[in-house]
Motif scaffolding. Sequence first.
Motif, short mmCIF file in Angstrom:
data_model
loop_
_atom_site.label_atom_id
_atom_site.label_comp_id
_atom_site.label_asym_id
_atom_site.label_seq_id
_atom_site.Cartn_x
_atom_site.Cartn_y
_atom_site.Cartn_z
N LYS A 13 -44.97 -3.61 19.58
CA LYS A 13 -45.26 -3.53 18.02
C LYS A 13 -46.37 -4.00 17.69
O LYS A 13 -46.38 -5.03 16.85
CB LYS A 13 -44.02 -4.24 17.26
CG LYS A 13 -42.53 -3.72 17.81
CD LYS A 13 -42.39 -2.46 16.92
CE LYS A 13 -41.94 -2.42 15.29
NZ LYS A 13 -41.65 -1.31 14.87
N GLU B 258 -38.04 5.48 18.46
CA GLU B 258 -39.31 5.81 18.05
C GLU B 258 -40.20 6.42 18.78
O GLU B 258 -40.94 7.31 18.65
CB GLU B 258 -39.86 4.65 17.13
CG GLU B 258 -41.03 4.87 16.28
CD GLU B 258 -41.32 3.82 15.56
OE1 GLU B 258 -42.77 3.60 15.31
OE2 GLU B 258 -40.58 2.79 15.14
N ASP C 10 -36.79 0.89 18.88
CA ASP C 10 -38.33 1.20 19.52
C ASP C 10 -38.41 2.22 20.33
O ASP C 10 -39.47 3.23 20.60
CB ASP C 10 -38.94 -0.29 19.74
CG ASP C 10 -39.02 -1.07 18.25
OD1 ASP C 10 -39.65 -0.56 17.28
OD2 ASP C 10 -38.63 -2.19 18.57
#
Length: 232
Positions: free
Chosen positions: A150, A114, A111
Amino acid sequence: MLEVKDLAVHFGVINAIKSVSFNVSEGEIVTLIGANGAGKTTTLRALSGLKRPSSGSISLEGKDITNLSAQDRVRRGMSHVPEGRRIFPDMTVLENLELGAFLRKDAVAADYDEVYQRFPILAERRKQLAGTLSGGEQQMLAMGRALMAKPRLLLLDEPSMGLAPLLVQEIFDIIVNINKAGTTVLLVEQNANIALQIANRAYVLETGSVVLSGPAAELAATDEVKKAYLGG
């Protein structure tokens, strides 16, 4: 995904939000527009658990979250990018992102990658103190920090505030891409013109009440919205 029914919020004797109802479906971008003082920020703070409603209910994915703590709402899939960004200026970019993942128990390495792909400048400056970033970079950091949790639902409060026009367009392009990647977005924005361009649906707040709602493109074409919010 989100259903708000008869939400009311008081500050002492002042009724800031008056029986507001609206919903956000999975995959949508929904925007709340209105003048300063209309109640947009207060509504988001009530949704994310930072301000307790006086009455009404809030449901996320069919479950009542009205009385849950802010951190439990994050655990349920909701993240809030607050007005004014509220990054931690004396911590590094990386430390700010780490705080976004504070409640997670799973692996988060992918993440970070990302977030850095979405906001390359944060990768370059990950060891830099967040307070030394420009306003646009701080907005990207605030959004990146929220994405580290998230979320399935992202609440964005005035992401264009204080930014140059070119940066505003960049931030809104990123919001559209975040949505296309699968995150539902509830956007509060005083720049009604650009908000209505990217949103599926919109609600207009005036003095704590919803006075208009509908598909964003249709609202943008009405004389009332043009005169009040689009300078037309």
